[in-house]
Design a protein around this motif. Structure first.
Motif, PDB file in Angstrom:
ATOM      1  N   ALA B 287      36.733  49.066  55.384  1.00  0.00           N
ATOM      2  CA  ALA B 287      36.635  49.153  53.911  1.00  0.00           C
ATOM      3  C   ALA B 287      36.828  47.969  53.425  1.00  0.00           C
ATOM      4  O   ALA B 287      36.966  47.390  52.244  1.00  0.00           O
ATOM      5  CB  ALA B 287      37.613  49.905  53.365  1.00  0.00           C
ATOM      6  N   ARG B 288      37.559  47.097  54.276  1.00  0.00           N
ATOM      7  CA  ARG B 288      37.889  45.608  53.902  1.00  0.00           C
ATOM      8  C   ARG B 288      36.296  44.903  53.856  1.00  0.00           C
ATOM      9  O   ARG B 288      36.692  44.044  53.088  1.00  0.00           O
ATOM     10  CB  ARG B 288      37.876  44.954  54.927  1.00  0.00           C
ATOM     11  CG  ARG B 288      39.386  45.199  55.609  1.00  0.00           C
ATOM     12  CD  ARG B 288      39.948  44.540  57.125  1.00  0.00           C
ATOM     13  NE  ARG B 288      39.916  43.787  56.243  1.00  0.00           N
ATOM     14  CZ  ARG B 288      41.729  43.145  56.891  1.00  0.00           C
ATOM     15  NH1 ARG B 288      42.532  43.889  56.663  1.00  0.00           N
ATOM     16  NH2 ARG B 288      42.449  41.947  56.580  1.00  0.00           N
ATOM     17  N   SER B 289      35.284  45.294  54.399  1.00  0.00           N
ATOM     18  CA  SER B 289      34.022  44.238  54.216  1.00  0.00           C
ATOM     19  C   SER B 289      33.455  45.080  52.801  1.00  0.00           C
ATOM     20  O   SER B 289      32.657  44.152  51.871  1.00  0.00           O
ATOM     21  CB  SER B 289      32.522  44.956  54.910  1.00  0.00           C
ATOM     22  OG  SER B 289      33.230  44.181  56.729  1.00  0.00           O
ATOM     23  N   ALA B 290      33.956  46.683  52.358  1.00  0.00           N
ATOM     24  CA  ALA B 290      33.648  47.086  51.667  1.00  0.00           C
ATOM     25  C   ALA B 290      33.842  46.596  50.010  1.00  0.00           C
ATOM     26  O   ALA B 290      33.206  46.343  48.836  1.00  0.00           O
ATOM     27  CB  ALA B 290      34.034  48.394  51.176  1.00  0.00           C
ATOM     28  N   GLY B 305      32.429  49.838  42.717  1.00  0.00           N
ATOM     29  CA  GLY B 305      33.612  49.681  42.479  1.00  0.00           C
ATOM     30  C   GLY B 305      33.639  50.594  43.811  1.00  0.00           C
ATOM     31  O   GLY B 305      33.062  50.853  44.813  1.00  0.00           O
ATOM     32  N   VAL B 306      35.474  50.225  44.812  1.00  0.00           N
ATOM     33  CA  VAL B 306      35.611  50.990  45.912  1.00  0.00           C
ATOM     34  C   VAL B 306      36.564  52.056  45.565  1.00  0.00           C
ATOM     35  O   VAL B 306      37.606  52.095  45.517  1.00  0.00           O
ATOM     36  CB  VAL B 306      35.828  49.892  46.657  1.00  0.00           C
ATOM     37  CG1 VAL B 306      36.540  51.024  48.387  1.00  0.00           C
ATOM     38  CG2 VAL B 306      35.023  48.406  47.000  1.00  0.00           C
ATOM     39  N   LEU B 307      36.499  53.429  46.983  1.00  0.00           N
ATOM     40  CA  LEU B 307      37.126  54.344  46.833  1.00  0.00           C
ATOM     41  C   LEU B 307      37.735  53.853  47.678  1.00  0.00           C
ATOM     42  O   LEU B 307      36.504  54.936  49.335  1.00  0.00           O
ATOM     43  CB  LEU B 307      36.558  55.479  46.388  1.00  0.00           C
ATOM     44  CG  LEU B 307      36.912  56.928  46.401  1.00  0.00           C
ATOM     45  CD1 LEU B 307      38.719  56.993  45.764  1.00  0.00           C
ATOM     46  CD2 LEU B 307      36.627  57.875  46.038  1.00  0.00           C
ATOM     47  N   GLU B 308      38.836  54.045  48.223  1.00  0.00           N
ATOM     48  CA  GLU B 308      39.520  53.847  49.861  1.00  0.00           C
ATOM     49  C   GLU B 308      39.943  55.167  50.270  1.00  0.00           C
ATOM     50  O   GLU B 308      41.279  55.131  49.693  1.00  0.00           O
ATOM     51  CB  GLU B 308      40.338  52.655  50.147  1.00  0.00           C
ATOM     52  CG  GLU B 308      40.778  52.003  51.279  1.00  0.00           C
ATOM     53  CD  GLU B 308      41.437  51.075  51.611  1.00  0.00           C
ATOM     54  OE1 GLU B 308      42.183  50.175  50.617  1.00  0.00           O
ATOM     55  OE2 GLU B 308      42.320  51.259  52.859  1.00  0.00           O
ATOM     56  N   LEU B 309      40.020  55.720  50.943  1.00  0.00           N
ATOM     57  CA  LEU B 309      40.048  56.696  51.629  1.00  0.00           C
ATOM     58  C   LEU B 309      41.739  56.642  52.870  1.00  0.00           C
ATOM     59  O   LEU B 309      40.888  55.733  53.473  1.00  0.00           O
ATOM     60  CB  LEU B 309      39.152  57.457  52.611  1.00  0.00           C
ATOM     61  CG  LEU B 309      38.142  57.708  51.496  1.00  0.00           C
ATOM     62  CD1 LEU B 309      37.627  59.017  52.577  1.00  0.00           C
ATOM     63  CD2 LEU B 309      38.702  58.796  49.925  1.00  0.00           C
ATOM     64  N   GLN B 310      42.127  57.369  52.153  1.00  0.00           N
ATOM     65  CA  GLN B 310      43.340  56.596  53.228  1.00  0.00           C
ATOM     66  C   GLN B 310      43.819  58.633  53.915  1.00  0.00           C
ATOM     67  O   GLN B 310      44.576  58.040  55.195  1.00  0.00           O
ATOM     68  CB  GLN B 310      45.408  55.973  52.500  1.00  0.00           C
ATOM     69  CG  GLN B 310      44.654  54.770  52.081  1.00  0.00           C
ATOM     70  CD  GLN B 310      45.670  54.340  51.008  1.00  0.00           C
ATOM     71  OE1 GLN B 310      45.755  54.528  50.322  1.00  0.00           O
ATOM     72  NE2 GLN B 310      46.623  53.034  52.412  1.00  0.00           N
ATOM     73  N   LYS B 328      26.129  56.332  39.788  1.00  0.00           N
ATOM     74  CA  LYS B 328      24.508  56.178  39.757  1.00  0.00           C
ATOM     75  C   LYS B 328      24.300  56.467  41.694  1.00  0.00           C
ATOM     76  O   LYS B 328      22.643  57.238  42.375  1.00  0.00           O
ATOM     77  CB  LYS B 328      23.836  54.901  39.883  1.00  0.00           C
ATOM     78  CG  LYS B 328      24.019  54.984  38.627  1.00  0.00           C
ATOM     79  CD  LYS B 328      23.208  53.456  37.729  1.00  0.00           C
ATOM     80  CE  LYS B 328      23.151  53.662  36.389  1.00  0.00           C
ATOM     81  NZ  LYS B 328      21.954  52.486  36.317  1.00  0.00           N
ATOM     82  N   ALA B 329      24.839  56.394  42.522  1.00  0.00           N
ATOM     83  CA  ALA B 329      24.714  55.927  43.978  1.00  0.00           C
ATOM     84  C   ALA B 329      26.243  56.200  44.391  1.00  0.00           C
ATOM     85  O   ALA B 329      27.322  55.403  44.450  1.00  0.00           O
ATOM     86  CB  ALA B 329      23.836  55.095  44.537  1.00  0.00           C
ATOM     87  N   VAL B 330      26.193  57.014  45.502  1.00  0.00           N
ATOM     88  CA  VAL B 330      28.019  56.603  46.538  1.00  0.00           C
ATOM     89  C   VAL B 330      27.561  56.294  48.012  1.00  0.00           C
ATOM     90  O   VAL B 330      26.626  56.534  48.759  1.00  0.00           O
ATOM     91  CB  VAL B 330      28.145  58.073  46.629  1.00  0.00           C
ATOM     92  CG1 VAL B 330      29.560  57.724  47.760  1.00  0.00           C
ATOM     93  CG2 VAL B 330      28.513  58.542  45.212  1.00  0.00           C
ATOM     94  N   LEU B 331      27.667  54.961  48.231  1.00  0.00           N
ATOM     95  CA  LEU B 331      26.898  54.549  50.076  1.00  0.00           C
ATOM     96  C   LEU B 331      28.788  54.995  50.721  1.00  0.00           C
ATOM     97  O   LEU B 331      30.074  54.947  50.333  1.00  0.00           O
ATOM     98  CB  LEU B 331      27.273  53.029  49.533  1.00  0.00           C
ATOM     99  CG  LEU B 331      25.607  53.156  49.315  1.00  0.00           C
ATOM    100  CD1 LEU B 331      25.273  53.091  48.076  1.00  0.00           C
ATOM    101  CD2 LEU B 331      25.777  51.295  49.569  1.00  0.00           C
ATOM    102  N   VAL B 332      28.818  55.651  51.450  1.00  0.00           N
ATOM    103  CA  VAL B 332      29.560  56.130  52.455  1.00  0.00           C
ATOM    104  C   VAL B 332      29.783  55.304  53.780  1.00  0.00           C
ATOM    105  O   VAL B 332      28.589  54.929  54.177  1.00  0.00           O
ATOM    106  CB  VAL B 332      29.499  57.278  52.997  1.00  0.00           C
ATOM    107  CG1 VAL B 332      30.968  58.180  53.652  1.00  0.00           C
ATOM    108  CG2 VAL B 332      29.911  58.248  52.133  1.00  0.00           C
ATOM    109  N   VAL B 333      31.014  53.955  53.497  1.00  0.00           N
ATOM    110  CA  VAL B 333      30.417  52.879  54.947  1.00  0.00           C
ATOM    111  C   VAL B 333      31.578  53.238  55.788  1.00  0.00           C
ATOM    112  O   VAL B 333      32.582  52.964  55.723  1.00  0.00           O
ATOM    113  CB  VAL B 333      30.592  51.720  53.846  1.00  0.00           C
ATOM    114  CG1 VAL B 333      30.876  50.495  55.577  1.00  0.00           C
ATOM    115  CG2 VAL B 333      30.266  50.918  52.948  1.00  0.00           C
ATOM    116  N   GLU B 334      30.756  53.562  57.085  1.00  0.00           N
ATOM    117  CA  GLU B 334      32.158  53.746  58.223  1.00  0.00           C
ATOM    118  C   GLU B 334      31.074  53.371  59.467  1.00  0.00           C
ATOM    119  O   GLU B 334      30.011  53.808  59.825  1.00  0.00           O
ATOM    120  CB  GLU B 334      32.322  55.494  58.082  1.00  0.00           C
ATOM    121  CG  GLU B 334      30.813  55.945  57.836  1.00  0.00           C
ATOM    122  CD  GLU B 334      31.491  57.961  57.780  1.00  0.00           C
ATOM    123  OE1 GLU B 334      32.165  58.012  57.884  1.00  0.00           O
ATOM    124  OE2 GLU B 334      30.973  58.498  57.298  1.00  0.00           O
TER     125      GLU B 334
END
Lengths: 269, 382
Positions: B287-290, B305-310, B328-334
């Motif tokens: 999430a830090r890079s996002a 924007g970033v939606l950070e899951l906790q 428009k697009a959702v990118l999941v960063v993991e």
């Protein structure tokens, strides 16, 4: 108090087979607890999985029926977190020394004040008669149709070598001896191991042609002898009964109290 | 006051959070990259009269904390992938017997011994389904030390509230990096303590009979009430039962008490989420890079924007659907092969607009990794 005061009567009759030695061991344990006049509030029984493990449901103590082999690890958490409680941990031979072998030797090494009882019927009863690490070589079991080739542990030697400060052996036949040993084991400050030979006429007895329950009990009588007895001197092949180790060595929870003392002092300084 | 500001590792921030929450029993076994948690607690716990024990293995550590929870203590263990695998059977026992406890998994690369000193987020699904049988679980995560602290306090609170094990899924990068932590004053963050029965001696206590609000008051081992605790299906006294009604009733209860409270358990943070057309969903060190890239893009006027899951379990499906409704697009960063991405796809209305940005090579996801995929999605070339 009557021993009835120590059981949860509404859960009887128990689920053990007719002739099983485990009921006798439960009875001996209740008499030991009764004679010591222990308060039920201070007693915690922790058990694992198997025929033996069901014992914890029948006693009116705080009871913790856990997972296979791990009863001593759970008991260690209970005891260290509340040292004023008395921990009694009955286990089967497979439970204590196959899957639970690691916890057994480490609880002994720590010398934590827990009374471990190995209800040794030399077989996995609950799952239908497979050989255990205490069956020994040349025995029949559902997983040894051509006889076992595995040697057995000697519980007394293993517990002694691992550091248990009280080690004893009795049998389901020798009820009075068992009560006496259990009383001493429960009162002992440190890790105590009591092996009690038990009979499983349903599986072990039938597979190995050792007869019915009474014949198996007679076998316990005939093949064992008290430490220091003439019978044992004459025939060293007999299995010795009695108390093998009774040492006064530092107990784990007490030693940890000293750790706390050192840590608190260090902080102030 | 100054001693409340610390420059620490994430693993130490976790310890601070645990102590703030009231941990007084820890059992553990050395494993990279979580070992510092055990090391620091071996010093800190006895200083306040708590207990630390190094057990013979990971299994025994998990069992010991369950035993200690039953005497009324707040308990924790910490581990990483291989150890987390070993703890699974006893973790399921804690689910079944409803015993509050906190399990920290500082994730490293797997499967098997994998990449012990490198970062990964590969245990997300294991936290959910690692132990056998239908059950539910709560799992929290964090991307910085202040949140590691807060989520650790939260983990203890949720464990007590729902009488359940709670898993803290940190990762090696967060666990080992150093940054500032401000330890709040006592009382600043609320603490949930053990709910104990008010029933006195001689009154029949039912350890497994939920109150009207669904909570189950406990009674400490050593107290007035003696009852049975078992991993078998059990009735309201804790005694084994295979009555079909009892079995299905208990299984529903174990799942419902968590799944029906997903709205209460869900924790997340929004970074530049107002009117965001491109949403990065991430957690932990990823999430830090996002957040870094979204900060830069916003400065250029891009609606990102970033939606950070906790909280990862129970999965915050409804919240994600709502937040992503106009994306428009959702990118999941993991840092795994799409463990959270699959659940995001299942949650949103247009799963074809969900993309995965991942790394599985033991290295952190960089802003450049995210940029590369964004170029393709935004039609700016490869």
């Amino acid at each position: 108090m009557s021993v009835k005061e120590y059981i949860r009567e509404r859960y009887f009759p128990h689920m053990w087979c007719p002739g099983c030695g485990h009921g006798t061991i439960l009875n001996s344990l209740l008499h030991a607890v009764d004679q010591l006049q222990l308060d039920k509030k201070d007693l915690v029984m922790t058990s694992g999985i198997g025929c033996s493990a069901r014992i914890s449901g029948y006693v009116d103590f705080h009871s913790l029926h856990t997972i296979h082999g791990r009863a001593l690890a759970f008991a260690t958490g209970v005891k260290l977190s509340k040292p004023e409680l008395k921990l009694i941990v009955p286990m089967g031979d497979g439970d204590a020394l196959a899957i639970g072998g690691n916890h057994f030797i480490h609880a002994a090494r720590r010398n934590i004040d827990i009374t471990a009882i190995v209800m040794n019927n030399r077989i996995y009863g609950m799952t239908g008669g497979q050989f255990s690490p205490l069956s020994g070589a040349g025995k029949k079991a559902t997983t040894a149709p051509y006889s076992t080739i595995d040697s057995a542990f000697d519980v007394v030697k293993l517990a002694t070598a691992a550091g248990a400060s009280f080690v004893a052996r009795s049998t389901a036949y020798h009820v009075l001896e068992t009560i006496d040993i259990l009383k001493k084991a429960i009162n002992h400050k440190g890790f105590s191991v009591v092996e009690i030979l038990s009979q499983c006429p349903t599986h072990y007895g039938r597979k190995n042609k050792e007869g019915n329950a009474s014949q198996m009990l007679k076998f316990q009588k005939d093949t064992t002898a008290k430490i220091g007895s003439k019978a044992l001197e004459k025939n060293p092949l007999l299995i010795p009964r009695g108390i093998f180790v009774d040492n006064d060595v530092p107990e784990y929870c007490q030693a940890y109290d000293e750790v706390i003392e050192r840590a608190m002092k260090g902080r102030k300084a | 006051m100054t001693e409340k500001i610390k420059f620490v590792q994430g693993n130490e921030a976790c310890v601070e959070g645990a102590l703030y929450a009231g941990v007084d029993f820890f059992a553990g076994y050395p494993i990279t990259p979580s070992t510092e948690i055990a090391e620091v607690l071996s010093k800190r716990l006895p200083e306040k009269g708590g207990k630390f024990i190094q057990m013979e293995d990971e299994i025994a550590s998990m069992c010991a904390i369950i035993g200690a929870s039953l005497t009324g203590h707040k308990v924790m263990t910490a581990t990483s992938g291989p150890g987390f695998s070993l703890k699974q059977e006893a973790l399921g026992y804690a689910c079944m017997a409803e015993i509050p406890c906190v399990i920290v998994n500082v994730q490293r690369g797997g499967p098997s011994t994998g990449n012990p000193t490198h970062v990964s987020q590969g245990d997300i699904n294991q936290a959910r389904w690692g132990t056998h049988g239908d059950h539910s679980i709560i799992a929290l995560t964090a991307s910085n030390h202040q949140d590691v602290f807060a989520m650790t306090v939260d983990a203890f609170n949720l464990a007590e509230t729902y009488r359940t094990p709670v898993v803290l899924l940190f990762d090696e990068a967060v666990g080992h990096m150093r940054e500032k932590l401000i330890v709040p004053e006592a009382g600043e963050i609320a603490r949930v303590d053990r709910l104990r029965t008010s029933l006195g001696k001689g009154v029949d206590y039912h350890p497994y009979l939920p109150r009207e609000d669904g909570r189950l008051p406990m009674s400490d081992f050593g107290g007035d009430h003696r009852y049975n605790v078992t991993g078998l299906f059990h009735d309201m006294w804790g005694f084994p039962s295979n009555n079909p009604k009892v079995v299905s009733g208990l299984l529903h209860h174990l799942n419902d008490k968590i799944e029906n409270n997903v709205h209460n358990i869900t924790r997340y943070k929004e970074h530049f989420m107002d009117d965001a057309e491109y949403i990065l969903i991430s957690y932990g060190s990823s999430a830090r890079s996002a957040i870094h890239i979204a900060t830069n893009r916003r400065a250029r006027g891009e609606k990102m924007g970033v939606l950070e899951l906790q909280s990862l379990w129970p999965f915050p499906e409804a919240m994600i659907r709502e937040k992503c409704a106009n994306a428009k697009a959702v990118l999941v960063v993991e840092m795994n092969m799409g463990q959270v991405m699959r659940h995001v796809k299942a949650a949103v209305d247009r799963p074809e607009n969900v993309f995965l940005v991942n790394r599985i090579d033991g290295k952190l996801i960089t802003p450049t990794d995210i940029k590369s995929l964004l170029r393709v999605i935004q039609g700016r070339g490869v």
